[in-house]
Design an enzyme around this catalytic site. Structure first.
Site, mmCIF file in Angstrom:
data_model
loop_
_atom_site.group_PDB
_atom_site.id
_atom_site.type_symbol
_atom_site.label_atom_id
_atom_site.label_comp_id
_atom_site.label_asym_id
_atom_site.label_seq_id
_atom_site.Cartn_x
_atom_site.Cartn_y
_atom_site.Cartn_z
ATOM 1 N N LEU A 74 1.214 -0.826 0.048
ATOM 2 C CA LEU A 74 0.086 -0.176 -0.404
ATOM 3 C C LEU A 74 1.106 1.256 -0.013
ATOM 4 O O LEU A 74 2.397 1.169 0.359
ATOM 5 C CB LEU A 74 -0.915 -0.204 1.435
ATOM 6 C CG LEU A 74 -1.938 -1.184 1.361
ATOM 7 C CD1 LEU A 74 -2.376 -1.270 2.835
ATOM 8 C CD2 LEU A 74 -3.198 -1.183 -0.196
ATOM 9 N N THR A 102 6.767 1.098 1.232
ATOM 10 C CA THR A 102 7.656 2.135 1.980
ATOM 11 C C THR A 102 6.684 2.932 2.556
ATOM 12 O O THR A 102 6.549 3.932 2.321
ATOM 13 C CB THR A 102 8.558 2.648 0.650
ATOM 14 O OG1 THR A 102 9.086 1.749 -0.333
ATOM 15 C CG2 THR A 102 9.677 3.473 1.391
ATOM 16 N N LYS A 177 15.928 0.216 3.209
ATOM 17 C CA LYS A 177 14.665 1.200 2.063
ATOM 18 C C LYS A 177 15.442 2.349 1.347
ATOM 19 O O LYS A 177 15.314 2.511 0.533
ATOM 20 C CB LYS A 177 13.385 0.423 2.028
ATOM 21 C CG LYS A 177 12.614 1.253 0.565
ATOM 22 C CD LYS A 177 13.042 0.084 -0.281
ATOM 23 C CE LYS A 177 12.139 1.118 -1.853
ATOM 24 N NZ LYS A 177 10.600 0.552 -1.572
#
Length: 293
Positions: A74, A102, A177
Site C-alpha cells: 500500500l 515503503t 529501503k
C-alpha cells in the site's frame, strides 16, 4: 483471530492486499509459483483483472481468511494500519504479515506495535524495483524479522523477487529501503538537472547520455530515465512521482530523527514536491525533468 492449527511453509496460502502498480505484478508471480492466492484492493475494479489467477475478495477480512501469509503493498503506514485493522477479524493467530510498502522506520515501528497487539508475526520487507521488475518477478526483497517467519514467507519471496536481503530486526528492512531509495531519487534528479543544464547552455542534451555511455559514470538507469526524459515518455509510470515525493519525505524525516543532515536529499525533496505541485504527481518519477526551474 482464529487459531492457526498448521503452517505450510512449502506451499502457503497467500492473501495480497493492494493491487496497484506493484501489487498486480507481485500477485501474478505469486500465483504463477503455484501458491493459492486471494487478492483485495480498495477499488475492486483494479483487482478484477487478477480473477484469472486469484480469488478476488470484497473486503480485507475476507481476503485474509485462511491465509498463512498476508502480503501488504500500500501507499503509506496509515494505509497499511487502516487495512490491517479491517483485515483483523479474518486473520489467523500467528499469521505471517509481510509488509512490503515503503513506510520508513517510524512506520515500521507502528506496524510492529499493531502486530504485537494482535498476535501476528510481522516481516518488514519492502522491495526494490518498479513496475517492470514487479511483473518479471525480479524485485529485491529487503526482509527483516524473525528467522522462522522469514522461512514461512520464503516461497512468496522467491516468487516475487530475484533475491532476498535478510536482516533479523523488524524495521531494518525499511531503514535499508530508505537508503537505497535515496540513491534512486538523487540519481534521477541529477540526470534531470544535467540535461536541463546542457539545454540551457545551448548543448543538445542527448549528447550528455552519449558522452557518458559505457563509462564509469554510466548505468542502465541513467540511460533509461534520461531517454524517457528527452522523449517525454513519462505518462505511463513505472513508479509515480507522487510516490517518490512521499519517499523522499520519509528519507529526510528519518535522517533528521537520526541526527544526520542530508543536504542533497532535502533539495531533491523540494524538487519532487515542486513537480507534484506542478501537476506531475501521476507521471513517472523522471517527470521531475518537467518541473519549472
Amino acid at each position: 483471530m482464529a487459531e492457526n492449527t498448521a503452517e505450510n511453509t512449502a506451499r502457503p496460502t497467500v492473501a495480497l492486499l493492494g493491487t496497484g502498480i506493484m501489487g498486480t505484478g507481485m500477485a501474478r508471480n505469486i500465483a504463477a509459483a503455484g501458491l493459492p492466492l486471494t487478492v483485495w484492493n480498495r477499488t475492486r475494479e483494479r483487482a478484477e483483472p487478477l480473477a484469472d489467477v486469484a480469488a478476488v475478495a470484497d473486503s480485507p477480512a475476507d481476503a485474509v481468511r485462511g491465509a498463512d501469509v498476508v502480503v501488504v503493498m500500500l501507499m503509506d503506514a496509515d494505509a497499511v494500519l487502516d487495512v490491517l485493522a479491517q483485515a483483523e477479524p479474518g486473520l489467523r493467530d500467528g499469521v505471517v504479515v509481510v509488509q512490503t510498502s515503503t513506510i520508513g522506520p517510524e512506520g515500521a515501528r507502528r506496524v510492529a506495535a499493531w502486530a504485537a497487539e494482535h498476535g501476528a508475526r510481522l516481516l518488514d520487507a519492502p522491495v526494490l524495483g518498479t513496475k517492470g521488475p514487479a511483473e518479471q518477478g525480479k524485485l529485491v526483497v529487503l526482509a527483516s524479522g524473525p528467522a522462522a517467519a522469514r522461512q514461512a514467507a520464503r516461497p512468496v519471496f522467491d516468487a516475487v523477487g530475484a533475491r532476498t536481503v535478510e536482516q533479523d530486526e523488524v524495521g531494518a528492512g525499511s531503514a535499508l529501503k530508505l537508503a537505497c531509495n535515496n540513491l534512486v531519487a538523487t540519481l534521477v534528479e541529477s540526470v534531470a538537472e544535467s540535461l536541463v543544464l546542457a539545454r540551457a547552455l545551448g548543448v543538445d542534451p542527448q549528447l550528455v547520455l552519449e558522452a557518458v555511455r559505457g563509462g564509469a559514470m554510466d548505468s542502465p538507469y541513467v540511460q533509461l530515465k534520461g531517454t524517457a526524459m528527452l522523449e517525454d515518455a513519462l505518462d505511463e509510470p513505472s513508479f509515480p512521482l507522487a510516490g517518490a515525493a512521499k519517499d523522499t519525505g520519509l528519507i529526510v524525516e528519518a535522517a533528521r530523527a537520526a541526527g544526520v543532515e542530508l543536504a542533497v536529499a532535502e533539495a531533491v525533496q523540494r524538487r519532487f514536491a515542486a513537480a507534484v505541485e506542478a501537476g506531475q504527481g501521476g507521471a513517472d518519477l523522471a517527470a521531475t525533468f518537467r518541473a519549472p526551474r
